[in-house]
Design an enzyme around this catalytic site. Structure first.
Site, PDB file in Angstrom:
ATOM      1  N   HIS A 143       1.103  -1.440   0.065  1.00 57.06           N
ATOM      2  CA  HIS A 143       0.059  -0.111  -0.027  1.00 57.06           C
ATOM      3  C   HIS A 143       0.523   1.562  -0.004  1.00 57.06           C
ATOM      4  O   HIS A 143       2.050   0.863   0.599  1.00 57.06           O
ATOM      5  CB  HIS A 143      -0.805   0.031   1.399  1.00 57.06           C
ATOM      6  CG  HIS A 143      -2.261   0.788   1.634  1.00 57.06           C
ATOM      7  ND1 HIS A 143      -1.566   2.679   1.848  1.00 57.06           N
ATOM      8  CD2 HIS A 143      -3.365   1.218   1.024  1.00 57.06           C
ATOM      9  CE1 HIS A 143      -2.536   2.879   1.938  1.00 57.06           C
ATOM     10  NE2 HIS A 143      -3.620   2.185   2.109  1.00 57.06           N
ATOM     11  N   ASP A 219       3.342  -4.452   7.493  1.00 58.63           N
ATOM     12  CA  ASP A 219       1.919  -4.103   7.902  1.00 58.63           C
ATOM     13  C   ASP A 219       0.964  -5.034   8.185  1.00 58.63           C
ATOM     14  O   ASP A 219       0.178  -5.670   7.149  1.00 58.63           O
ATOM     15  CB  ASP A 219       1.642  -3.376   6.295  1.00 58.63           C
ATOM     16  CG  ASP A 219       0.342  -2.367   6.154  1.00 58.63           C
ATOM     17  OD1 ASP A 219      -0.266  -2.920   7.208  1.00 58.63           O
ATOM     18  OD2 ASP A 219       0.708  -1.716   5.032  1.00 58.63           O
ATOM     19  N   GLN A 222      -4.322  -4.997   6.877  1.00 54.51           N
ATOM     20  CA  GLN A 222      -6.147  -5.690   6.585  1.00 54.51           C
ATOM     21  C   GLN A 222      -5.959  -7.111   7.230  1.00 54.51           C
ATOM     22  O   GLN A 222      -6.089  -8.169   6.432  1.00 54.51           O
ATOM     23  CB  GLN A 222      -5.336  -6.230   5.077  1.00 54.51           C
ATOM     24  CG  GLN A 222      -5.401  -4.923   4.530  1.00 54.51           C
ATOM     25  CD  GLN A 222      -6.621  -4.414   4.074  1.00 54.51           C
ATOM     26  OE1 GLN A 222      -7.484  -5.005   4.041  1.00 54.51           O
ATOM     27  NE2 GLN A 222      -7.160  -3.358   3.390  1.00 54.51           N
ATOM     28  N   LYS A 245     -10.497  -0.304  11.042  1.00 51.00           N
ATOM     29  CA  LYS A 245     -10.945  -1.335   9.769  1.00 51.00           C
ATOM     30  C   LYS A 245     -10.977  -2.683  11.197  1.00 51.00           C
ATOM     31  O   LYS A 245     -11.483  -3.785   9.843  1.00 51.00           O
ATOM     32  CB  LYS A 245      -9.732  -2.034   8.917  1.00 51.00           C
ATOM     33  CG  LYS A 245      -8.644  -0.636   7.819  1.00 51.00           C
ATOM     34  CD  LYS A 245      -8.454  -1.119   6.814  1.00 51.00           C
ATOM     35  CE  LYS A 245      -7.622  -0.547   6.098  1.00 51.00           C
ATOM     36  NZ  LYS A 245      -8.386   0.596   4.871  1.00 51.00           N
ATOM     37  N   CYS A 387      -4.637   2.858  -3.771  1.00 51.04           N
ATOM     38  CA  CYS A 387      -3.766   3.718  -2.768  1.00 51.04           C
ATOM     39  C   CYS A 387      -2.054   2.110  -3.339  1.00 51.04           C
ATOM     40  O   CYS A 387      -1.408   1.801  -2.222  1.00 51.04           O
ATOM     41  CB  CYS A 387      -3.687   3.539  -1.158  1.00 51.04           C
ATOM     42  SG  CYS A 387      -4.997   5.057  -1.314  1.00 51.04           S
TER      43      CYS A 387
END
Lengths: 429, 167
Positions: A143, A219, A222, A245, A387
């Site tokens: 991202h 990261d 998600q 999220k 993104c």
């Protein structure tokens, strides 16, 4: 002292939303007020949780209740509600620590989101340890949040950036990993691609990275909302995720890092709370994690995130993951049955290797048009480059439409998507 | 709530399916200008040939959604062969049509006076736009306005560059 935290955020979740690992999606849907609304006279079919999830009543009520009964600034006032506010803020930190398998709450820094968490690492650890000739290894599926902070630092410090490629199977191609790691000081890698859904073998990459003397930044934007997170087992040294999220409010995320790294890193933003002493000719910093939390933090948001963690924990992330695997499997099968070659899905075919993120191309309908037509059926999907422009170039498309699933989605939502795609086909062809 | 029929008029879909003036021109003498919509990744490439005070030829490349592509197609048909002054005027008229929405919102507390040089659109000038008037429905979908104006902003930039080169 009143028991302000007694049931905040946990009440409705006490009733079972999962039995024997099966989610009761109808009951879960009813926990989310926004899912009861209509658009254009149609039921809202929310398939954009990868961009931002919705919030259950328990989270909204926990935040309201905090503001109605407790709010004061944290780590300052010597009065009852200020102490309660501080306690609730720090309780939320402890919940986060347990939720992601951190060694202790002091390893959890509250940030605005993952973007800020990564920028924090780049601007503190990165500026101290990276200089000309040093290399940072990223992946082609990052991202922008895990690209631009490093591009900025590379420009300033003359770093070399390298990229792990994405193969034709939409998985990271690790065949050249050893060579790419030579001279690398940091590996930045997403755990799950927000475009492809690919779950990356982070533990494997981390082992190789550590062998080459590099640290690993994961990261988890998600990942943490969907899959049980154990930061140490993943082999990460730095790890970021965001609250909005995973059923929590916007404006709060976390950076986790190993304690010794946080101790050694210089501060990020300067201001109140992050100091232990300030003189007119200098300052000394507070202990970790507060060293990195300048200014009044997002207190109610931390309380809301804590309530979101309670809600998810009561259901169990393993049950959430199992539900999403089954739903993704149903979606891949039923959408392919219905639309055949008209529909392309950019991502791994094996649901064991992917999350519930489906990037779609339907006939030649542009993602914007597709999303617009789907909207008329109440179906919310994201359209655009997500993104991740370098990845879109790699895929050779300007944009995709992306449907993403969470615990409140069911097969009827997938069917609504399939039906709306057919509508779009009729309009443009 | 606005419906899809407001957005996807038949003439728009026709230009999308059968775009006019697709292709490239030799540069020079033509000028190549690119425009991007950073929100969605749409890109437009215009090849503009200015001869004397006339836009003698225009070709369109790039990729994007039905609104950006049809707007570019209609634009190419509308400006080819016109004087630079006429084209600039058309750009102003089109962009003011695309700002009706904002003007309408502002009108809640006043007279709807526009705050920039474009000026609120005089409804009588919509007729000058011909087929382009079909894009009027886009203003009901504010996110898509940038799709419709992408090619026009790119054209304006191209004319500025051409003017600079000539001057």
């Amino acid at each position: 002292m009143t028991s302000t935290t007694a049931a905040a955020g946990t009440g409705p979740a006490l009733q079972p939303r999962a039995r024997e690992g099966q989610l009761d999606v109808a009951r879960i849907k009813a926990d989310f007020p926004v899912l009861g609304r209509q658009v254009y006279g149609r039921r809202l079919v929310f398939l954009d949780s990868a961009a931002s999830s919705q919030r259950p009543r328990a989270v909204l009520e926990a935040m309201d209740q905090y503001y109605e009964t407790t709010h004061a600034n944290v780590h300052r006032g010597v009065y009852a509600i200020a102490e309660e506010a501080t306690r609730r803020y720090e309780e939320a930190r402890a919940k986060v620590a347990r939720f992601i398998g951190a060694g202790s709450a002091s390893e959890v820094v509250f940030t605005k989101n993952v973007t800020e968490a990564i920028n924090l690492v780049a601007q503190t650890w990165g500026r101290r340890h990276l200089g000309p000739g040093d290399a940072v290894l990223l992946t082609e599926m990052e991202h922008h949040a895990n690209l631009v902070p490093w591009l900025m630092l590379a420009e300033e410090r003359g770093l070399e950036l390298r990229y792990l490629p994405v193969g034709e199977d939409y998985l990271l191609d690790l065949s050249d990993l050893e060579r790419l790691l030579d001279g690398v000081k940091l590996v930045g890698i997403t755990l799950v691609s927000n475009v492809l859904g690919t779950i990356n073998p982070v533990a494997q990459v981390a082992e190789a990275a550590h062998g080459a003397g590099a640290l690993v930044l994961g990261d988890g934007a998600q990942y943490t909302p969907h899959i049980t997170t154990r930061v140490r087992e993943l082999g990460c040294d730095f790890f970021g995720f965001t609250g909005h999220k995973m059923l929590g409010p916007t404006g709060i995320g976390c950076l986790w890092a190993r304690r010794e790294l946080l101790e050694e890193m210089p501060p990020f933003l300067g201001g109140g709370e992050m100091i232990s002493d300030v003189r007119l000719d200098g300052f000394s910093t507070n202990e970790v994690p507060w060293k990195f939390e300048a200014g009044t933090p997002p207190i109610a948001e931390a309380v809301g995130l804590g309530a979101a963690i309670d809600y998810l924990s009561a259901i169990g992330l393993d049950a959430v993951r199992a539900h999403e695997v089954a739903l993704t499997s149903y979606a891949l099968r039923s959408l392919a049955d219905r639309h055949g070659d008209d529909l392309r899905i950019f991502g791994p075919a094996d649901v064991a290797l992917r999350g519930g993120v489906l990037s779609l191309a339907y006939k030649d309908v542009h993602a914007h048009d597709l999303s617009q037509v789907l909207d008329q059926s109440g179906v919310c999907v994201r359209a655009g480059h997500h993104c991740a422009k370098p990845l879109m170039r790699r895929l050779g498309v300007p944009a995709t439409a992306r449907a993403s699933f969470y615990l409140y989605n069911d097969e009827a939502d997938v069917d609504a998507l399939g039906e709306a795609l057919a509508e779009a086909g009729k309009l443009f062809f | 709530m606005p419906g899809l029929e407001d957005l996807y008029r038949e003439i728009i879909l026709d230009h999308y399916r059968n775009p006019r003036n697709r292709g490239e021109l030799d540069c020079p003498p033509a000028l190549r200008v690119e425009g991007f919509n950073p929100l969605c990744g749409d890109e437009i490439v215009l090849y503009i040939k200015v001869e004397g005070d006339k836009v003698s030829d225009l070709k369109v490349g790039g990729q994007g959604c039905s609104i950006s592509q049809s707007s570019a197609s209609m634009m190419s048909a509308a400006v080819k062969g016109r004087s630079v002054a006429e084209v600039r005027s058309l750009i102003r008229t089109f962009k003011s049509m695309m700002s009706i929405h904002e003007a309408h919102l502002d009108a809640g507390g006043g007279d709807g006076e526009d705050d920039d040089g474009a000026g609120a659109l005089d409804p009588s000038t919509i007729g000058d736009l011909g087929d382009l008037a079909a894009l009027q429905g886009v203003v009901k979908f504010p996110v898509r306005i940038k799709c419709a104006t992408l090619s026009w902003n790119t054209l304006a930039e191209g004319l500025d560059q051409a003017g600079g080169a000539a001057g």
